[in-house]
Design a protein around this motif. Sequence first.
Motif, PDB file in Angstrom:
ATOM      1  N   TYR A 256     -13.156  57.842  -0.122  1.00  0.00           N
ATOM      2  CA  TYR A 256     -14.176  57.154   0.684  1.00  0.00           C
ATOM      3  C   TYR A 256     -15.518  57.877   0.565  1.00  0.00           C
ATOM      4  O   TYR A 256     -16.564  57.246   0.348  1.00  0.00           O
ATOM      5  CB  TYR A 256     -13.745  57.101   2.148  1.00  0.00           C
ATOM      6  CG  TYR A 256     -14.783  56.497   3.064  1.00  0.00           C
ATOM      7  CD1 TYR A 256     -14.876  55.112   3.219  1.00  0.00           C
ATOM      8  CD2 TYR A 256     -15.684  57.306   3.753  1.00  0.00           C
ATOM      9  CE1 TYR A 256     -15.851  54.552   4.036  1.00  0.00           C
ATOM     10  CE2 TYR A 256     -16.667  56.751   4.573  1.00  0.00           C
ATOM     11  CZ  TYR A 256     -16.737  55.377   4.717  1.00  0.00           C
ATOM     12  OH  TYR A 256     -17.708  54.831   5.525  1.00  0.00           O
ATOM     13  N   VAL A 260     -17.420  55.120  -1.454  1.00  0.00           N
ATOM     14  CA  VAL A 260     -17.715  54.039  -0.507  1.00  0.00           C
ATOM     15  C   VAL A 260     -18.823  54.408   0.474  1.00  0.00           C
ATOM     16  O   VAL A 260     -19.661  53.573   0.807  1.00  0.00           O
ATOM     17  CB  VAL A 260     -16.434  53.650   0.278  1.00  0.00           C
ATOM     18  CG1 VAL A 260     -16.730  52.482   1.221  1.00  0.00           C
ATOM     19  CG2 VAL A 260     -15.311  53.280  -0.687  1.00  0.00           C
ATOM     20  N   LYS A 261     -18.837  55.600   0.934  1.00  0.00           N
ATOM     21  CA  LYS A 261     -19.834  56.050   1.901  1.00  0.00           C
ATOM     22  C   LYS A 261     -21.243  55.883   1.354  1.00  0.00           C
ATOM     23  O   LYS A 261     -21.509  56.137   0.183  1.00  0.00           O
ATOM     24  CB  LYS A 261     -19.583  57.524   2.245  1.00  0.00           C
ATOM     25  CG  LYS A 261     -20.466  58.069   3.350  1.00  0.00           C
ATOM     26  CD  LYS A 261     -20.092  59.524   3.627  1.00  0.00           C
ATOM     27  CE  LYS A 261     -20.977  60.123   4.711  1.00  0.00           C
ATOM     28  NZ  LYS A 261     -20.600  61.530   4.965  1.00  0.00           N
ATOM     29  N   LYS A 275     -16.387  48.027   4.105  1.00  0.00           N
ATOM     30  CA  LYS A 275     -16.637  49.454   4.313  1.00  0.00           C
ATOM     31  C   LYS A 275     -16.217  49.893   5.716  1.00  0.00           C
ATOM     32  O   LYS A 275     -15.567  50.923   5.893  1.00  0.00           O
ATOM     33  CB  LYS A 275     -18.116  49.752   4.083  1.00  0.00           C
ATOM     34  CG  LYS A 275     -18.463  51.240   4.137  1.00  0.00           C
ATOM     35  CD  LYS A 275     -19.966  51.461   4.101  1.00  0.00           C
ATOM     36  CE  LYS A 275     -20.587  50.848   2.866  1.00  0.00           C
ATOM     37  NZ  LYS A 275     -22.045  51.114   2.821  1.00  0.00           N
ATOM     38  N   ALA A 298     -11.539  46.442  -1.311  1.00  0.00           N
ATOM     39  CA  ALA A 298     -12.732  46.984  -1.960  1.00  0.00           C
ATOM     40  C   ALA A 298     -12.555  47.011  -3.476  1.00  0.00           C
ATOM     41  O   ALA A 298     -13.478  46.672  -4.233  1.00  0.00           O
ATOM     42  CB  ALA A 298     -13.015  48.392  -1.442  1.00  0.00           C
TER      43      ALA A 298
END
Length: 351
Positions: A256, A260-261, A275, A298
Motif C-alpha cells: 500500500y 497506492v498511497k 484506495k 485495484a
Amino acid sequence: MSSKKSSKSSSKGSKRNLDPELESIPTKVEKKGKAVITGIPYWYEYVDETSGRPFFRHKLSKERRWGIPLRDVLKHPLMKGPPGEDDWECHVDPKTFRRFYSSKMYKKLQWKVPHLYSTTVGKLPFFKDEYVKQRLAERNRKIIERNDGVTAREIIKNITLLDALDNNTTCAAFHRFLVASYAEENLLFCGAVEIFEKGEWKGMKVLGVEMKNALDADLDEGTDMLQKQLAATRASFRLGLEVKPKSMKDEAKIIYDKFVKADSDLWVCVSEEIKSEIEKAIEESDDTTDLRSVFETAKTQVYDNMIEELFPRFITLALDEDELTGFTSDEILRATLLDMAGFKNEYLSRD
C-alpha cells in the motif's frame, strides 16, 4: 512480401504466408556496395541500397539469403565441431546491425550465439560487438520499415496483455516501453499483488524475483535481459519488499505504501473509493487476518488501464507504426508478436 491467408484457421487468426524467399532479395550486388567478410566460407554480407536491410551472398553459388546458415562454418579448415543438420541462421537487425539467430527446427529466436556454435562462430570477428560499432559508423541513414503486411490492430485482436506478460521476450519489451513511458509502476504493482495473493506470478521470474544462473546455457534471454533492465530503473525497488514482512498485514502495508498511497514512490492510479477500501481493510485487520484479496479490485483497475491505454500503444511501437523516445523495436520482438498472434514469420514459421 506475400500476405496470402491459409485456409486453416484458428482462434488466434489465420496464418499468413510470409516466406522471405518470396521477398525481393537483391538480385545483383551494386559495384559500389561494400562486401563484409563473415568468416563463414564464401558468405559475404551486403546492405540492400533500397531498403537498408543487410543480406548475405555466397561467392560461388551466387545464392542470396536474408540469413546466413551457421552450419557452413564447419567447412572452414580451422573450425572443428560436430556435423550439424540443424537450421540455425544468423540475421542482422537493420536498425542496430546487431546479429540475432533463428531456428525453425527448434522454434527459437535469440540474440546470443547458439550454444552449439559458441566455440566456432563465436570466435569470428563478424560476430563480435566491434563489428556492430564499425557498421553503425559507416552505414547510411536508410532504415528498413516493414511489418510483413500485418497491422498493430490485427495483432491486438489476436493476443492479450496477459499473453504478452507470459512470454519473456514480449514482457521484457513491454517493460522497456513502460519505463520509456514513465509507467513502469503499473506492471510492478500487478506483479507484487499476484505474488501477495498466490505466492507466485507467471511473470515473477521476468521481474527478477526468481534469479537463475547467468552462466546456464539454457537461461531464457528475456529473463536475463529484463533482470538487467530492472537494475537500472525505478524497479530497483523490486516489488517494494526490501524488508521481509513479519505478517500478511505488514506485507499489505508495504505494498500500500509503495504503490497506492498518495505521492508514493511507485504510485499507481486507482480510484479514491478503492484506495479508501484498501486502507480501511488493512487498518482493521490483525496479524491473523487473511488479506489476500484486499488489492484485487485495484489490480483489476490497473490491468484495465494497461489494456486500454498502454498495451495498444506498445504494439503500434513494436510494429514501427509510431515512435517513442527511449524505446526501439527490433526483429526479435516483431517476429515473436507475429508468431504469438498466429501469423507466419520468416524466423520461426516452418514451411
